[in-house]
Write a protein that holds these residues in place. Sequence first.
Motif, PDB file in Angstrom:
ATOM      1  N   TYR A  34      35.162  42.935  69.098  1.00  0.00           N
ATOM      2  CA  TYR A  34      33.864  43.105  69.751  1.00  0.00           C
ATOM      3  C   TYR A  34      33.723  42.103  70.904  1.00  0.00           C
ATOM      4  O   TYR A  34      33.229  42.462  71.987  1.00  0.00           O
ATOM      5  CB  TYR A  34      32.727  42.909  68.748  1.00  0.00           C
ATOM      6  CG  TYR A  34      31.353  43.012  69.377  1.00  0.00           C
ATOM      7  CD1 TYR A  34      30.724  44.246  69.533  1.00  0.00           C
ATOM      8  CD2 TYR A  34      30.696  41.879  69.848  1.00  0.00           C
ATOM      9  CE1 TYR A  34      29.476  44.350  70.138  1.00  0.00           C
ATOM     10  CE2 TYR A  34      29.451  41.972  70.455  1.00  0.00           C
ATOM     11  CZ  TYR A  34      28.838  43.200  70.584  1.00  0.00           C
ATOM     12  OH  TYR A  34      27.609  43.299  71.194  1.00  0.00           O
TER      13      TYR A  34
ATOM     14  N   ASP B 152      20.964  41.933  76.395  1.00  0.00           N
ATOM     15  CA  ASP B 152      22.263  42.126  77.030  1.00  0.00           C
ATOM     16  C   ASP B 152      22.625  43.606  77.129  1.00  0.00           C
ATOM     17  O   ASP B 152      23.212  44.053  78.124  1.00  0.00           O
ATOM     18  CB  ASP B 152      23.345  41.394  76.234  1.00  0.00           C
ATOM     19  CG  ASP B 152      23.468  39.931  76.628  1.00  0.00           C
ATOM     20  OD1 ASP B 152      22.916  39.566  77.691  1.00  0.00           O
ATOM     21  OD2 ASP B 152      24.094  39.171  75.892  1.00  0.00           O
ATOM     22  N   ALA B 153      22.290  44.374  76.089  1.00  0.00           N
ATOM     23  CA  ALA B 153      22.607  45.804  76.112  1.00  0.00           C
ATOM     24  C   ALA B 153      21.888  46.491  77.262  1.00  0.00           C
ATOM     25  O   ALA B 153      22.448  47.365  77.939  1.00  0.00           O
ATOM     26  CB  ALA B 153      22.214  46.450  74.784  1.00  0.00           C
TER      27      ALA B 153
ATOM     28  N   HIS C 215      26.332  50.020  75.903  1.00  0.00           N
ATOM     29  CA  HIS C 215      26.451  49.277  74.648  1.00  0.00           C
ATOM     30  C   HIS C 215      26.202  50.231  73.479  1.00  0.00           C
ATOM     31  O   HIS C 215      25.343  51.110  73.557  1.00  0.00           O
ATOM     32  CB  HIS C 215      25.427  48.140  74.623  1.00  0.00           C
ATOM     33  CG  HIS C 215      25.636  47.171  73.505  1.00  0.00           C
ATOM     34  ND1 HIS C 215      25.230  47.427  72.216  1.00  0.00           N
ATOM     35  CD2 HIS C 215      26.219  45.945  73.478  1.00  0.00           C
ATOM     36  CE1 HIS C 215      25.546  46.406  71.447  1.00  0.00           C
ATOM     37  NE2 HIS C 215      26.150  45.497  72.180  1.00  0.00           N
TER      38      HIS C 215
ATOM     39  N   PRO D 120      29.555  34.074  75.748  1.00  0.00           N
ATOM     40  CA  PRO D 120      30.782  34.872  75.559  1.00  0.00           C
ATOM     41  C   PRO D 120      32.027  34.194  76.102  1.00  0.00           C
ATOM     42  O   PRO D 120      33.141  34.539  75.693  1.00  0.00           O
ATOM     43  CB  PRO D 120      30.473  36.163  76.325  1.00  0.00           C
ATOM     44  CG  PRO D 120      29.427  35.792  77.320  1.00  0.00           C
ATOM     45  CD  PRO D 120      28.606  34.728  76.664  1.00  0.00           C
TER      46      PRO D 120
ATOM     47  N   VAL E 172      21.192  40.471  71.804  1.00  0.00           N
ATOM     48  CA  VAL E 172      21.924  41.725  71.915  1.00  0.00           C
ATOM     49  C   VAL E 172      21.121  42.783  72.674  1.00  0.00           C
ATOM     50  O   VAL E 172      21.657  43.476  73.548  1.00  0.00           O
ATOM     51  CB  VAL E 172      22.306  42.248  70.513  1.00  0.00           C
ATOM     52  CG1 VAL E 172      23.039  43.570  70.630  1.00  0.00           C
ATOM     53  CG2 VAL E 172      23.185  41.230  69.797  1.00  0.00           C
TER      54      VAL E 172
ATOM     55  N   THR F 181      32.839  44.235  79.262  1.00  0.00           N
ATOM     56  CA  THR F 181      31.620  44.936  79.668  1.00  0.00           C
ATOM     57  C   THR F 181      30.765  44.047  80.561  1.00  0.00           C
ATOM     58  O   THR F 181      30.192  44.509  81.554  1.00  0.00           O
ATOM     59  CB  THR F 181      30.828  45.375  78.423  1.00  0.00           C
ATOM     60  OG1 THR F 181      31.637  46.278  77.655  1.00  0.00           O
ATOM     61  CG2 THR F 181      29.530  46.074  78.801  1.00  0.00           C
ATOM     62  N   ARG F 182      30.670  42.764  80.219  1.00  0.00           N
ATOM     63  CA  ARG F 182      29.942  41.824  81.071  1.00  0.00           C
ATOM     64  C   ARG F 182      30.643  41.686  82.428  1.00  0.00           C
ATOM     65  O   ARG F 182      29.985  41.613  83.469  1.00  0.00           O
ATOM     66  CB  ARG F 182      29.872  40.447  80.409  1.00  0.00           C
ATOM     67  CG  ARG F 182      28.858  40.347  79.308  1.00  0.00           C
ATOM     68  CD  ARG F 182      27.430  40.467  79.822  1.00  0.00           C
ATOM     69  NE  ARG F 182      27.152  39.484  80.853  1.00  0.00           N
ATOM     70  CZ  ARG F 182      26.474  39.737  81.964  1.00  0.00           C
ATOM     71  NH1 ARG F 182      26.042  40.956  82.216  1.00  0.00           N
ATOM     72  NH2 ARG F 182      26.242  38.777  82.838  1.00  0.00           N
TER      73      ARG F 182
ATOM     74  N   HIS G 174      26.869  36.523  72.239  1.00  0.00           N
ATOM     75  CA  HIS G 174      26.119  36.920  73.426  1.00  0.00           C
ATOM     76  C   HIS G 174      25.553  35.713  74.167  1.00  0.00           C
ATOM     77  O   HIS G 174      25.377  35.765  75.387  1.00  0.00           O
ATOM     78  CB  HIS G 174      24.992  37.881  73.046  1.00  0.00           C
ATOM     79  CG  HIS G 174      25.469  39.286  72.846  1.00  0.00           C
ATOM     80  ND1 HIS G 174      25.277  40.272  73.784  1.00  0.00           N
ATOM     81  CD2 HIS G 174      26.154  39.861  71.825  1.00  0.00           C
ATOM     82  CE1 HIS G 174      25.812  41.399  73.345  1.00  0.00           C
ATOM     83  NE2 HIS G 174      26.360  41.180  72.160  1.00  0.00           N
TER      84      HIS G 174
ATOM     85  N   TRP H 112      35.653  43.344  73.896  1.00  0.00           N
ATOM     86  CA  TRP H 112      34.944  44.452  74.532  1.00  0.00           C
ATOM     87  C   TRP H 112      33.719  43.959  75.289  1.00  0.00           C
ATOM     88  O   TRP H 112      33.459  44.395  76.425  1.00  0.00           O
ATOM     89  CB  TRP H 112      34.524  45.475  73.473  1.00  0.00           C
ATOM     90  CG  TRP H 112      33.685  46.571  74.044  1.00  0.00           C
ATOM     91  CD1 TRP H 112      34.118  47.702  74.675  1.00  0.00           C
ATOM     92  CD2 TRP H 112      32.253  46.617  74.078  1.00  0.00           C
ATOM     93  NE1 TRP H 112      33.039  48.450  75.106  1.00  0.00           N
ATOM     94  CE2 TRP H 112      31.884  47.807  74.746  1.00  0.00           C
ATOM     95  CE3 TRP H 112      31.239  45.773  73.610  1.00  0.00           C
ATOM     96  CZ2 TRP H 112      30.557  48.164  74.953  1.00  0.00           C
ATOM     97  CZ3 TRP H 112      29.920  46.122  73.813  1.00  0.00           C
ATOM     98  CH2 TRP H 112      29.588  47.311  74.475  1.00  0.00           C
ATOM     99  N   TRP H 113      32.967  43.035  74.696  1.00  0.00           N
ATOM    100  CA  TRP H 113      31.748  42.562  75.354  1.00  0.00           C
ATOM    101  C   TRP H 113      32.074  41.736  76.600  1.00  0.00           C
ATOM    102  O   TRP H 113      31.399  41.846  77.621  1.00  0.00           O
ATOM    103  CB  TRP H 113      30.884  41.757  74.385  1.00  0.00           C
ATOM    104  CG  TRP H 113      29.661  41.218  75.054  1.00  0.00           C
ATOM    105  CD1 TRP H 113      29.295  39.918  75.219  1.00  0.00           C
ATOM    106  CD2 TRP H 113      28.637  41.992  75.702  1.00  0.00           C
ATOM    107  NE1 TRP H 113      28.124  39.825  75.917  1.00  0.00           N
ATOM    108  CE2 TRP H 113      27.689  41.088  76.222  1.00  0.00           C
ATOM    109  CE3 TRP H 113      28.441  43.352  75.891  1.00  0.00           C
ATOM    110  CZ2 TRP H 113      26.562  41.508  76.922  1.00  0.00           C
ATOM    111  CZ3 TRP H 113      27.309  43.774  76.584  1.00  0.00           C
ATOM    112  CH2 TRP H 113      26.384  42.854  77.093  1.00  0.00           C
TER     113      TRP H 113
END
Length: 312
Positions: free
Chosen positions: A252, A6-7, A129, A217, A3, A259-260, A214, A255-256
């Motif tokens: 989540y 990745d953030a 993030h 994904p 996490v 975002t990626r 993560h 959303w992730w």
Amino acid sequence: MDVVSDAISAVRVGRPSSQRVRIGGSWCTRLAPYEGAGFHVVLEGGCWVLPDGGEPVALGAGDAVLLPHGAGHVLADAPVDTEGLARAVPFERWSDGTVERPLLTAAHEGRPVVEMLCGKYRLDRSHVHPLLAELPPLVHLPHRAESSPELRAAIGLLGHEAGERLPGSGVALPSLLDLLLVYMIRSWAAVSTAGTWPAALGDPVTATALRALHTDPAAPWTIDRLAAEAGVSRPTLARRFTALVGRPPMAYLTWWRLTRAAALLRDTPDPLASVARRVGYSTPYALSHAFRREFGTTPGQYRAGRAAATAD
């Protein structure tokens, strides 16, 4: 990936920059707000950091301070009043020699000397993030014997690398600065008693689920499969994950993934079909529909806008 990695990867743009500064006597310099994160590492001596709207913080040798949201602040040899803050010299003029300042040796008339590494990380704040958003305006990581040995080792290497023009330093220094950011965030998470993300990373069920999402994904995750991965029932996973992360596991994940996708659109020339596959969408149309619903713009418009912002 984990996490924290990745953030950081989702928002980091370009290479970090830094300057090694050595100064003594009475001095005061201001750093304006910045679209990124600022940091200072004290290599020798001590000084004060006075964040806008915050309390002064004393820094000693070996201390690190991170301003993760780019807050404006003043560095000075001692706390200063409002009038003194108004007279603070802009850091850009102060550090490049436009404004004269005494560069001292450690033996200069017995005056206190401070040597520090000052720098910035460029960040794309359009999709931060929540772990990074939860960081306080200023993270002070004092040098203590019981503090993170990794952070102290990185500070020692930075002090050596920044002070010597050694072969390969052009590669080593940015890499060490990236490492410093990871260690500062990790150290904050280890000691923080505020916010939910340190607790989420420390909870074995939630941390296992986050790590799985993560790591891959694009996998066809379901709540049942994720609960089995975490070794708990569906209701247990949903309850603990939602309480600590702030949204249900599948929300989540959506959303992730988006975002990626935004990071890939910003950082790579990959076609939309490739981006869609890498983040778990079967078609470019499916990604475009979800992307527009989440971010209010199409993937193509987002890519064009980020390219223009980077060029500026």
